[in-house]
Scaffold this active site. Sequence first.
Site, PDB file in Angstrom:
ATOM      1  CG  ASN A 157      -1.663   1.242   1.465  1.00 25.77           C
ATOM      2  OD1 ASN A 157      -1.778   2.070   0.559  1.00 25.77           O
ATOM      3  ND2 ASN A 157      -2.211   1.414   2.664  1.00 25.77           N
ATOM      4  CD1 TRP A 158       3.748   1.227  -2.888  1.00 24.23           C
ATOM      5  CD2 TRP A 158       3.650   2.455  -4.761  1.00 24.23           C
ATOM      6  NE1 TRP A 158       4.558   0.629  -3.824  1.00 24.23           N
ATOM      7  CE2 TRP A 158       4.519   1.361  -4.984  1.00 24.23           C
ATOM      8  CE3 TRP A 158       3.439   3.352  -5.807  1.00 24.23           C
ATOM      9  CZ2 TRP A 158       5.169   1.154  -6.200  1.00 24.23           C
ATOM     10  CZ3 TRP A 158       4.075   3.152  -7.027  1.00 24.23           C
ATOM     11  CH2 TRP A 158       4.939   2.058  -7.219  1.00 24.23           C
ATOM     12  CE  LYS A 159       0.101   3.269   4.763  1.00 24.13           C
ATOM     13  NZ  LYS A 159       0.247   3.358   6.205  1.00 24.13           N
TER      14      LYS A 159
ATOM     15  CG  HIS B  94      -5.607   2.040   5.349  1.00 23.81           C
ATOM     16  ND1 HIS B  94      -5.137   2.993   6.221  1.00 23.81           N
ATOM     17  CD2 HIS B  94      -4.626   1.108   5.231  1.00 23.81           C
ATOM     18  CE1 HIS B  94      -3.912   2.650   6.605  1.00 23.81           C
ATOM     19  NE2 HIS B  94      -3.581   1.518   6.021  1.00 23.81           N
TER      20      HIS B  94
ATOM     21  CD  GLU C 237      -2.478   5.591   6.854  1.00 23.67           C
ATOM     22  OE1 GLU C 237      -2.479   5.562   5.614  1.00 23.67           O
ATOM     23  OE2 GLU C 237      -1.534   5.163   7.547  1.00 23.67           O
TER      24      GLU C 237
ATOM     25  CD  GLU D 162      -3.425  -2.388   7.589  1.00 19.71           C
ATOM     26  OE1 GLU D 162      -2.392  -2.802   7.077  1.00 19.71           O
ATOM     27  OE2 GLU D 162      -3.817  -1.219   7.475  1.00 19.71           O
TER      28      GLU D 162
ATOM     29  N   GLY E 161       2.752   2.239  10.641  1.00 20.79           N
ATOM     30  CA  GLY E 161       3.732   3.298  10.404  1.00 20.79           C
ATOM     31  C   GLY E 161       4.525   3.708  11.627  1.00 20.79           C
TER      32      GLY E 161
ATOM     33  CB  SER F 234       5.516  -1.883  12.073  1.00 23.57           C
ATOM     34  OG  SER F 234       5.141  -0.552  12.353  1.00 23.57           O
TER      35      SER F 234
ATOM     36  N   GLY G  16       2.857  -1.042   4.247  1.00 18.05           N
ATOM     37  CA  GLY G  16       2.934   0.366   3.873  1.00 18.05           C
ATOM     38  C   GLY G  16       4.362   0.768   3.553  1.00 18.05           C
ATOM     39  N   GLY G  17       5.050   1.326   4.555  1.00 16.17           N
ATOM     40  CA  GLY G  17       6.388   1.897   4.352  1.00 16.17           C
ATOM     41  C   GLY G  17       7.346   1.043   3.544  1.00 16.17           C
TER      42      GLY G  17
HETATM   43  P1  PGA Z   1       3.076   0.224   7.588  1.00 16.78           P
HETATM   44  O1  PGA Z   1       1.577   0.476   7.041  1.00 16.78           O
HETATM   45  O2  PGA Z   1       3.553  -1.060   6.968  1.00 16.78           O
HETATM   46  O3  PGA Z   1       3.860   1.415   7.127  1.00 16.78           O
HETATM   47  O4  PGA Z   1       2.986   0.113   9.062  1.00 16.78           O
HETATM   48  C1  PGA Z   1       0.685  -0.577   6.927  1.00 16.78           C
HETATM   49  C2  PGA Z   1      -0.614  -0.093   6.364  1.00 16.78           C
HETATM   50  O5  PGA Z   1      -1.032   1.037   6.670  1.00 16.78           O
HETATM   51  O6  PGA Z   1      -1.263  -0.800   5.600  1.00 16.78           O
END
Ligand code: PGA
Length: 223
Positions: free
Chosen positions: A9-11, A92, A94, A148, A154, A185, A206-207
């Site tokens: 997930n590149w956000k 998600h 976010e 999640e 993150g 993470s 994500g990251g």
């Molecule tokens: P992260 O994000 O791997 O940077 O913790 C995960 C996500 O939001 O799907």
Amino acid sequence: MKKLFVVGNWKCNPNTLAEAKRIFDSVSEKVKPRNGLETVICPPFVFIPFLKGENVKLGAQDCFYEEKGPFTGEVSVDMLKEFGCQYVIVGHSERRKWQGETDEMINKKVKATLAGGLKTILCIEKESQIGPDLKGTEYSENLMVAFEPVSAIGTGKPYDVGAAKDMCSLIRKKVKDVPVLYGGSVNAQNAEDYVKKAGFDGFLIGGVSLVPDEFVRINQILI
Ligand code: PGA
């Protein structure tokens, strides 16, 4: 053989199309196709038409539930499919936080994306966020659930593997035969535990999905 899903997930990253292509192509070249592995990248909408790779499937980070019409800023299931998206992330945390998405809106999105044939990754933190009407088997073929925990997203503080295992079992009781992913993470060091010890079917990342070599390494953990 158990199927493993590794979803990036590149956000809202990266800043440029050139960088998006560099990351995507690097993953697509290095990730080895093999039975039982599904590698997916979900970039921002605008990059989707420009990214293609044999070994990586495309997904979106959101999708609206209406087909078309006066919904400024929204993107529909058919629009995503036209550009090769097979997957979509819905709900998600976010989006719940910044766009104020509610369980009700998310449930509508899940139904619309499943009805349109997209593999739908429903993100949840609590098992109660799995809509009561998604329990049955009618939708399960394309439904996936990603656990999640917000505290782990993150932050560099992955969720306790034992506690994640309990949550994984709870989710499986509610939605049978649905792949369950872990997100929060995830990195190349901790990924294996979530599959081997906690029993997840893969990850939502994500990251680290923006770091091609590490993302590719996570794809290879079960080889
Ligand atoms: P992260 O994000 O791997 O940077 O913790 C995960 C996500 O939001 O799907």
